[in-house]
Design an enzyme around this catalytic site. Sequence first.
Site, PDB file in Angstrom:
ATOM      1  N   LYS A   1       0.876  -1.166   0.000  1.00  0.00           N
ATOM      2  CA  LYS A   1       0.000   0.000   0.000  1.00  0.00           C
ATOM      3  C   LYS A   1       0.915   1.217   0.000  1.00  0.00           C
ATOM      4  CE  LYS A   1      -3.731  -2.288   2.424  1.00  0.00           C
ATOM      5  NZ  LYS A   1      -4.601  -2.258   3.591  1.00  0.00           N
TER       6      LYS A   1
ATOM      7  N   HIS B   1       1.758   8.991   6.553  1.00  0.00           N
ATOM      8  CA  HIS B   1       2.809   8.364   7.367  1.00  0.00           C
ATOM      9  C   HIS B   1       3.885   9.347   7.807  1.00  0.00           C
ATOM     10  CE1 HIS B   1       1.251   4.760   5.163  1.00  0.00           C
ATOM     11  NE2 HIS B   1       1.310   4.273   6.375  1.00  0.00           N
TER      12      HIS B   1
ATOM     13  N   HIS C   1       2.505   7.009   2.218  1.00  0.00           N
ATOM     14  CA  HIS C   1       2.050   8.333   1.797  1.00  0.00           C
ATOM     15  C   HIS C   1       2.184   9.381   2.902  1.00  0.00           C
ATOM     16  CE1 HIS C   1      -1.497   7.582   4.182  1.00  0.00           C
ATOM     17  NE2 HIS C   1      -1.667   6.429   3.549  1.00  0.00           N
TER      18      HIS C   1
HETATM   19  N1  ARG Z   1       0.616  -0.523   9.805  1.00  0.00           N
HETATM   20  C1  ARG Z   1      -0.308   0.296  10.518  1.00  0.00           C
HETATM   21  C2  ARG Z   1      -0.885   1.357   9.574  1.00  0.00           C
HETATM   22  O1  ARG Z   1      -0.262   1.756   8.614  1.00  0.00           O
HETATM   23  C3  ARG Z   1       0.314   1.018  11.675  1.00  0.00           C
HETATM   24  C4  ARG Z   1       0.874   0.130  12.745  1.00  0.00           C
HETATM   25  C5  ARG Z   1       1.006   0.848  14.045  1.00  0.00           C
HETATM   26  N2  ARG Z   1       1.582   0.037  15.071  1.00  0.00           N
HETATM   27  C6  ARG Z   1       0.929  -0.889  15.765  1.00  0.00           C
HETATM   28  N3  ARG Z   1       1.609  -1.591  16.635  1.00  0.00           N
HETATM   29  N4  ARG Z   1      -0.330  -1.122  15.584  1.00  0.00           N
HETATM   30  O2  ARG Z   1      -1.988   1.815   9.833  1.00  0.00           O
END
Ligand code: ARG
Length: 587
Positions: free
Chosen positions: A132, A138, A135
């Site tokens: 994905k 982030h 972007h």
């Molecule tokens: N990968 C997730 C996202 O892009 C964020 C992860 C954040 N960390 C966690 N331990 N949940 O939304």
Amino acid sequence: MLELKKKTAEILSEIADAEYGKGLLTKEELLGMLEYPPDSNMGDLALPCFRLSKKLRRSPVEIASSLEKKINCAQFKSVKAEGGYLNFKLDGTEFAKRVIADVNRLGDKYGSPMCGEGKTVVIDYSSPNVAKPFHIGHLGTTVIGHSLKLIHEFAGYKCIGINYLGDWGTQFGKLIVAYKLWGDKEKVEAGGVDELVRLYVKINNAIKDEEDESLKQNGDGEHAGKKHSELADKSRMEFNKLETGDEENLKLWRWFVDVSLKEYQKTYKLLGIEFDSYKGESFYTDKMPAQVQLLRDKGLLEIDDGASIVNLEKYNMPVCLILKSDGSTLYPTRDIAAAVYRQNEYKFDKAIYVTSAAQSLHFAQWFKVVELMGYDWYDRLVHVPYGTVSINGSKLATRTGNVILLKDLFNEAISRVYDIAKEKNKDEEECRKIAEKVGVGAVIFYYLYNNRMRDINFVMEEALSFDGNTGPYAQYTYARASSILEKAEDSAQMTDAQLGDLESELAKVISLFPEKVISALSDYEPSVITRYIIELCTAFNRFYHECKIANCEDEKLRRSRLALTAAAKQVLGKALNLICMQSPDKI
Ligand code: ARG
């Protein structure tokens, strides 16, 4: 300034003990009340006595004047009661000498609260989802996360930066189908994440088309409202194969992850970010069953419509989903297993998670579940949320592929700075280097200037401007200090020369650094540092414009001014560094 404040609070509380009764006003209470007057003509420190009035049953004016009579405080030039305030004035020269001596004595450690010694913090940040887009949504987790890591490190904590990659989930089923249908090895190798995203978007669109078509076909007959897509079925099947260890799918999956990671790392490199661990969601697959079992053993799991949940009604939260009705695990399940693993692995004193505020409920829910499970470290989990980012007013639209990538945002900034630098400077290599430092820094600074919960509209022109509260302005100020010192650093030494207001003002701002670090740390708020940088640059530039420094005729004064410049440069460099910015000596 913090030391001075503490000492003053102590003296005031001793007077209050004698005057109003022991323990009535603690030094902590007084410390919290002491403030910096907006105009230093009023004083350098002030105690507003209004809030004490009720407690002490006297008017603020009376309180201030009785404190004034009793106080004997060698650190200040004068202490005066003025309209309900007790105003403290410093001897600017003496104070500046003390501040610069502190900076020199502590060197790079100046400003560190040293409260993290022997403690470990794990910081989960950036964590993009493979295939994905990485972007601008982030940007927050990446730069707030890294800045918090740097600030904790500065405070003496041992820090573990974790990139919890979104490297598992049904999207891989889709991606495998898409790749098998339309993919091309070379294209993926050349195009990286972009190509994976293209495939992902394509299959999502195709699924949607099939579903729409099925809706039409079903009309308003007995299957009305039911959608169906063969590609979606196929994707589920491929993901299932992946989960059950199919070699071919595993190989593809590993490759997708590698390709993506390589590309993310380019952005991380640009930002000077290195992670200590890249253990992503997939790593926890075999660690979840034990936690699910524990939940069951503790009687916390309920079955709801086939799914296993933890009921959080008592805590005013919706249910926390642990297993879907088909037995598959969910986002909270993985987070719980990951937290347990991290506690075993690192014995953290604090585990920080930096994500958008949209995930606040998710974190509140599984933090509660961890508490209910009986883990005594549940209160060491900290969620640090942040607001949304839009660019020139336009919001993000994920899934459609119409998003602004983080790398594009940085590259755009770099190329604009490059063009400006090119006009002024001939050397290609030099221009590139500067463009990278200034362009990247501008984006970071602009973003971290605001309180993290604020929704931000990114305007590139503003971020890159040299005047205003920007990264380029801050870096330029740093470069200015560097160039002054370049030829004269050896003579930078505090003497007994009498200093003026601008010099003592600069020393005062330098002396605020330690308490800013404490506040950034306790509020998980890098913007405290960013704003401080502007305060420091403003004080330095005023001093620079009004005072001759390297070419001051009075040798003693010259030395003191150079010493002030050196201290300002050091603190500014450190502060920039804490918000992931570079501090080039030349711009
Ligand atoms: N990968 C997730 C996202 O892009 C964020 C992860 C954040 N960390 C966690 N331990 N949940 O939304």
